[in-house]
Write an enzyme that holds these catalytic residues in place. Structure first.
Site, PDB file in Angstrom:
ATOM      1  N   HIS A  14      12.758 -30.361   1.715  1.00 22.50           N
ATOM      2  CA  HIS A  14      12.760 -30.327   3.303  1.00 22.50           C
ATOM      3  C   HIS A  14      11.957 -29.055   3.718  1.00 22.50           C
ATOM      4  O   HIS A  14      12.094 -28.025   3.384  1.00 22.50           O
ATOM      5  CB  HIS A  14      14.262 -30.172   3.812  1.00 22.50           C
ATOM      6  N   LYS A  36      23.497 -31.995  14.460  1.00 18.46           N
ATOM      7  CA  LYS A  36      22.846 -32.450  15.670  1.00 18.46           C
ATOM      8  C   LYS A  36      23.524 -33.490  16.316  1.00 18.46           C
ATOM      9  O   LYS A  36      23.182 -33.468  17.580  1.00 18.46           O
ATOM     10  CB  LYS A  36      21.642 -32.992  15.280  1.00 18.46           C
TER      11      LYS A  36
END
Length: 923
Positions: free
Chosen positions: A156, A585
């Site tokens: 990532h 999120k």
């Protein structure tokens, strides 16, 4: 470049300040020599003015700083940005060296009765606590023999530095370490400083930014570096020390199972990454194998040099003699040295194994030999050396390099790290839909109800007849998915079953998502219709809604006899992965943490009811907004029963470097994971759920925070435009920091954006919004609804409940790194004035409310009051961060007004690098 004084710093920080001053002075001299005195003077003026502003809260200094920064030419801007960025990197090196210094001081300090240094969070201290709790050595051995602690490296992309830059920084760290450890003569000291100057100069002349985008195999190569730095050496040593600690009273240190197992997603994670193909996965496994085999071969070469034991001076076992006699080594000089002959034999066989696996060997063997069939055969030969040395009173020799090599072979095999496969459930669904439609037109799998899907899939999984036909033309996506699964089956044959152990399903929404994977595995021979599986099928629950339903899904899944047989074939262990980033999120920091906690409680109950062992895989990021924070506290804050001796946890982005680039820090971080797993499993009550009123209060508190967060991010008209206008999200997409696209689709919707750039963008503008937004509103709403409980009750939660305490501790760190003044400058980039003022006013109010509430609950007067070392570190970084932020804002404005100017875009990328370095865990 000089540095600011750490006012009020403890005496223990003297060496840290000295290191920072040294590196700052060397960097300053480099800037003066390379860029000229005017540039050096400009950098120093900016630094001193920024320090004055932060130290004295001097408003004229702030205006002076802004005037200087605004008046610079583009060339000077780039030089200043580079100087401040490099200082952040060098400060990080000094802080890491300070951490190593403290670790050494603790490990050489007072020892406990067992002879190991006492230190909070370390494995030795955890064992000492376990013994204090009357847990026997046999029980501890049993625990570790059934334990699993698995850090899983991912690609990532939040590590913005190039590998070349990292290498230079590590060279500087080694030079500092040498100055620390060795007593140097005057000449050696002068030579050391010259080496340091040479390294800093090389760093200055090395491009900070990548010129081209990383490919997946580039990411694999970067990830493999950490095996050389830390894992290959330190994982065996941790196991060896643990064996000694848990030896019997007679001193026997019987082998323990290797509980520390490395995992990786790099090269196997294809969720949203079209560049991870079957060939890339094969290349990844080959690169991993090459790293493992060459390490073993180098160690064998060193071992052969060490084992110069003569047959006329020491007895050897019968099996060792037979191994030596089978050696192809023709040298007469080794004729009377059976151990060397045996090592030559092992080396030749391992080299032949490498050739069979198409791995290049750095040093050729003395002669040809038959390759090993698998790593077990290699281990058997090493065991012969060990047993012979032990049987002939040479145990101290067996405890050196040979011991570590034997443990390395057990930990890393020929595969090095278990590579996880990961794909989105929607892709699996489309693949299965096409397979059924081609085999039986009119099936319309995608349109079936969940019950109908389960019935169809379970029937097909237990049917020996293949569903796939070589005579049918499938779509490109389906062919790609089938190729990946076939490559996994091939990997099991070539590298062993530990090469790929997990198949992870992103966005798991139902039982059928797991059964679809079981069917695909059956089609390539990794699931047998009779009910055995050679892989773990792992659901990943990511959104708030998925977390709320995960226990129900797993309950239904484990009730299916056909799936239950697959679990039984995997040791009666079912792994479940929980996603921190996407849930954050989706629902905000508070609600994400709470829903994860609740999900774990419910999963523990479901698994106990079904008699299946639960292994949780925590998908944590580096930043608090993505589930980060101190690993030890995070593991201990899990609900009772959630850490049952086994845990997997992702290590992502720049945190991989900060944790594992140095062997001392790497060993400490590995021991922290192991110690926390031991503490959480054995030293906490099995059913240590908090009081019911705590749970009820947290449910209500979370609902308030969720409403505030969703109200801003998803329900405020124009918020998407505000986000794209006030952050560097668009420019991050052009930065070459990873192979994966920033969004799952081409839309600008928050829902489609990956969690990493979402968090990274908010960090760059110093708002850190994903790590705190909604908390202040929740506190206000909770107190308004419960005036009788009020703040006193929230203080009680903080004092008595580790989960709530960890939540606030992480928020404390995030808010300390934020700056509403800096954030306001980014807000000014939004063209729509009404939108800008409306949304930023809400954010500013929530920020202030959250800080006020946090301090009142914690009983503190300022942020990070309880962590003075981190407080000083952050405070001393601000004078170097703020100019980078100011310049970034102006460059963003110029870039967006003038369009494609390569120099301006390069400047933006350099500021992203510098700010990321200054914040450290920013993504």
């Amino acid at each position: 470049m000089a540095t600011s004084s750490a006012g009020g710093a403890h005496a223990d920080d003297t060496r840290l300040r000295d290191d920072i001053r040294l590196l700052g002075r060397v960097l300053g001299d480099t800037v003066r020599d390379q860029e000229g005195v005017p540039v050096f003077d400009l950098v120093e003026t900016i630094r001193q003015t920024s320090v004055r502003f932060h130290r004295d809260d001097d408003e004229p200094a702030r205006r002076e700083l802004e005037d200087i920064l605004d008046s610079m030419s583009m060339d000077d801007t780039l030089r200043v940005v580079r100087a401040f960025s490099y200082f952040s990197h060098l400060a990080n090196i000094a802080e890491d060296q300070q951490n190593i210094r403290q670790l050494r001081a603790q490990s050489t300090g007072p020892h406990d009765g067992a002879g190991m240094a006492s230190q909070h969070g370390m494995l030795a201290a955890a064992i000492s606590r376990a013994r204090d709790a009357q847990i026997s050595t046999d029980d501890l051995r049993s625990f570790f023999n059934g334990a699993l602690v698995s850090p899983v490296l991912t690609a990532h992309p939040t590590e913005v530095r190039r590998k070349s830059t990292i290498d230079r920084e590590m060279e500087i760290a080694r030079l500092l370490d040498r100055r620390e450890r060795m007593q140097l003569t005057m000449d050696e000291f002068a030579a050391s400083e010259e080496q340091l100057r040479r390294a800093v100069l090389t760093l200055w002349q090395t491009n900070l930014l990548r010129r081209t985008k990383l490919g997946v195999l580039d990411e694999v190569a970067n990830g493999l570096s950490f095996y050389d730095y830390t894992f290959l050496s330190e994982v065996p040593r941790i196991h060896s020390r643990l064996e000694d600690e848990l030896a019997s009273p007679a001193g026997d240190s019987a082998p323990l199972a290797s509980f520390l197992r490395m995992g990786s997603w790099i090269g196997g994670d294809r969720d949203g990454n079209p560049f991870v193909t079957a060939d890339v996965m094969r290349g990844t496994l080959h690169m991993q194998c090459r790293r493992a085999l060459n390490f073993y071969l180098e160690e064998l070469n060193e071992l052969g040099a060490e084992l110069s034991i003569a047959a006329n001076l020491a007895d050897v076992s019968v099996e060792l003699r037979a191994l030596a006699e089978s050696s192809p080594d023709p040298s007469p000089h080794r004729a009377g040295e059976p151990y060397r002959l045996a090592v030559s034999r092992i080396y030749a066989r391992l080299a032949a194994t490498a050739r069979k696996l198409k791995v290049e060997v750095r040093r050729a063997p003395v002669a040809e030999a038959a390759p090993y069939a698998d790593v077990t055969e290699f281990q058997r030969d090493l065991d012969i050396l060990h047993r012979s040395l032990i049987a002939n009173q040479s145990g101290v020799i067996a405890r050196g390099r040979l011991r570590w090599l034997r443990r390395a072979a057990d930990c890393f095999g020929f595969h090095l790290a278990s590579l996880d496969m990961r794909q989105n459930s929607a892709v699996h669904e489309r693949t299965i839909d096409e397979l059924f439609e081609k085999a039986a037109p009119g099936t319309h799998y995608a349109k079936l109800t969940e019950d109908a899907r389960i019935a169809l899939l379970t029937t097909e999984i237990t049917t020996a007849r293949p569903l796939i036909s070589p005579f049918i033309n499938y779509s490109e996506e389906t062919l790609s998915e089938l190729a990946i699964f076939r490559a996994a089956a091939e990997a099991h044959t070539v590298f062993g079953e530990r090469a790929i152990c997990q198949c992870i399903i992103s966005m798991t929404r139902g039982v059928s998502d797991l059964l679809e994977v079981a069917l695909l595995l059956k089609e390539v021979g990794l699931v047998d219709p009779a009910g055995t599986s050679r892989l773990n099928i792992v659901p990943l629950f990511e959104t708030i809604d998925d977390l709320r339903h995960c226990a129900q899904i797993m309950d239904r899944l484990l009730a299916l006899p056909d799936y239950r047989r697959l679990v039984a074939s995997r040791g009666n262990i079912q792994e479940v992965m929980l996603g921190y980033s996407d849930s954050n999120k989706d629902g905000g920091f508070v609600t994400s943490g709470w829903e994860l906690y609740k999900a774990e409680i419910e999963l523990v109950e479901v698994f106990e009811r079904h008699g299946v062992r639960l292994r949780l895989f925590h998908g944590r990021g580096g930043s608090v907004g993505r589930g980060g924070g101190p690993s030890y506290d995070a593991i201990l804050a899990q609900p009772g029963g959630a850490v049952d001796g086994q845990i997997r946890i992702t290590e992502q982005g720049e945190t991989i470097f900060s944790k594992y680039a140095n062997p001392d820090l790497g060993r400490n971080n590995l021991e922290v994971l192991a110690a926390a797993t031991l503490d959480a499993s054995l030293l906490q009550p099995r059913h240590s759920a908090p009081r019911a009123e705590y749970l009820a209060a947290m449910e209500e508190f979370s609902s308030f925070a969720y409403a505030a967060y969703r109200g801003l991010v998803y329900e405020t008209e124009g918020f998407v435009d505000y986000f794209w206008g006030s952050t560097v999200i668009a420019e991050i997409a052009t930065l070459n920091i990873g192979s994966r696209p920033a969004s799952r689709s081409t839309t600008r919707k928050i829902e489609d954006l990956r969690a990493i750039p979402w968090v990274f963008s908010w960090a760059q503008c110093r708002l850190m919004l994903p790590g705190w937004y909604g908390f202040g509103s929740a506190v206000e709403a909770f107190i308004a609804k419960h005036p009788d409980k009020g703040m006193g009750f929230l203080r009680e939660l903080y004092r008595e409940w580790p989960f709530f305490r960890m939540l606030l501790s992480n928020m404390d760190m995030v808010l300390a790194k934020s700056s509403i003044a800096i954030a306001s400058r980014y807000a000014a980039l939004v063209h729509d004035e009404t939108l800008r003022q409306t949304i930023f006013a809400r954010i500013r109010h929530e920020w202030q409310t959250s800080i006020t509430a946090l301090l009142e609950i914690m009983g503190h007067e300022r942020l990070l009051q309880g962590n003075p070392q981190l407080e000083r570190s952050i405070r001393n970084r601000f004078p170097y961060l703020d100019p980078l932020n100011h310049v970034q804002v102006e460059l963003l404005r110029a870039h967006r007004e003038r369009g494609s100017d390569e120099q301006v875009l390069r400047g933006i990328h350099l500021t992203i690098n510098g700010i990321s370095a200054g914040l450290r865990n920013s993504g």
